[in-house]
Design a protein around this motif. Sequence first.
Motif, mmCIF file in Angstrom:
data_model
loop_
_atom_site.group_PDB
_atom_site.id
_atom_site.type_symbol
_atom_site.label_atom_id
_atom_site.label_comp_id
_atom_site.label_asym_id
_atom_site.label_seq_id
_atom_site.Cartn_x
_atom_site.Cartn_y
_atom_site.Cartn_z
ATOM 1 N N VAL A 153 0.946 -1.255 0.030
ATOM 2 C CA VAL A 153 0.261 -0.092 -0.229
ATOM 3 C C VAL A 153 1.268 1.555 0.176
ATOM 4 O O VAL A 153 1.013 2.363 -1.149
ATOM 5 N N ARG A 154 2.160 1.353 0.877
ATOM 6 C CA ARG A 154 2.702 2.836 0.697
ATOM 7 C C ARG A 154 3.211 2.324 -0.168
ATOM 8 O O ARG A 154 3.541 3.790 -1.064
ATOM 9 N N ARG A 155 3.687 1.453 -1.236
ATOM 10 C CA ARG A 155 4.473 1.388 -2.634
ATOM 11 C C ARG A 155 4.014 2.448 -3.504
ATOM 12 O O ARG A 155 3.929 3.099 -4.126
ATOM 13 N N LEU A 156 2.850 2.002 -3.448
ATOM 14 C CA LEU A 156 1.833 2.322 -4.391
ATOM 15 C C LEU A 156 1.236 3.192 -4.552
ATOM 16 O O LEU A 156 1.199 4.354 -5.083
ATOM 17 N N ALA A 157 1.075 3.948 -2.867
ATOM 18 C CA ALA A 157 0.646 5.293 -3.349
ATOM 19 C C ALA A 157 1.093 5.572 -2.655
ATOM 20 O O ALA A 157 1.610 7.608 -2.076
ATOM 21 N N ALA A 158 3.010 5.667 -3.168
ATOM 22 C CA ALA A 158 3.619 7.227 -2.400
ATOM 23 C C ALA A 158 3.556 8.061 -3.274
ATOM 24 O O ALA A 158 2.785 8.508 -4.223
ATOM 25 N N GLY A 159 4.158 9.098 -2.267
ATOM 26 C CA GLY A 159 3.421 10.742 -3.008
ATOM 27 C C GLY A 159 2.184 11.143 -2.351
ATOM 28 O O GLY A 159 2.314 12.014 -1.604
#
Length: 379
Positions: free
Chosen positions: A301-307
């Motif tokens: 989740v954190r990687r895909l929602a980075a930014g």
Amino acid sequence: MPADHRPHHRPQRPAAPARPVPGGPGPGGSAPGALLLGADDSLAAAVLRLADVAGCDVLREAPATGPVPPLLLAGAGTPAQHVAEVRARGAGEVVLVGTAPVGPEWWRHAAEVDADHAALLPEAEPWLLDHLVDVAGGPRPQGRVVGVVGGCGGGGASVLAAALAAAAAEDGDVLLLDADPAAGGLDLLVGADQLPGLRWGDLAGVSGRLRPDVLRSTVRLEDGLHLLAGDRRTGAGPTREALGAVLRAARGAFATTVVDLPRGRLEELGADVLGVCAEVLVVAPATTRAAAAACCTVDEVRRLAAGADPEVRLVLRDVGAGADADVLADVVGAPLAATLRAERDLEAPLERGEGLPVSRRSPLRVFAARWARAAVPAW
């Protein structure tokens, strides 16, 4: 200017008037909608067709007095002086519209009227439709999107998503969005499988812009609460494009959108979906193995929602394993939002299609109410 069919843009004017609020003149004195001038019958018909799809009112002549719409659509027959006069009365943006093919004189006219954009139909129709949607009623407040995803298989994400949506609906309009085709259907979970309303199968192929009011035709569970359910007629879940279009529209129509996310398809949905979430709750049983699996989900989740940096929190379900919730949260690497005690009387009503527990002492309902008080925005 090059003679192609794409919309062309000039630098943004620094002092453009403010856009209107829904239902009346805006702070800059603008009236809602658009103004179409100097268009022949064929061009006018094409523009009005797009405006009807966008739900945008279009005037064919400027009012004698008072505010003018914020968007001026100028055909080739619009004198430059008339454009300047309308702009001085509050039109914040001028688009020269035409039908391909056009000659060099059309492009010269775009420069003469100092157009912000030049759009040739039919190729520029999607761009113009987006623009008309934007001015249809002035700016809308943007609702909050909350994702719920299982940290492992059978984590209980769908039940939690339904509970959060029901609690949030006590303070504002809410859309419960079923984005997990492998979860069996939120409509079955909440006892709404026989209720009428728009479902994912009716939105197959949707992409780009979707009018927010279309989502008011989804399944109505109760006052203020709507459900966009999965569709067992097709078996497939929503595409990334369709889900993105629905989420953009939902933010303009609902104070809160709660999305039951598909754990196995997060990579496929990507940042277009997770990037609009203000918060993602990861649900898992309170066991060491489930926590280990939830680590991967939280990282993904954190990687895909980075930014976008949504708040990612962990919700644990006490299954009697005796594990320490704080230790498990440390293992997962996400703050602990709650540990929900087991509910003896939860599964049977859900299996019978009776919906979520109504007891105010239900741990699920207590957490959902507390979450809603803290998270639901003013609308």
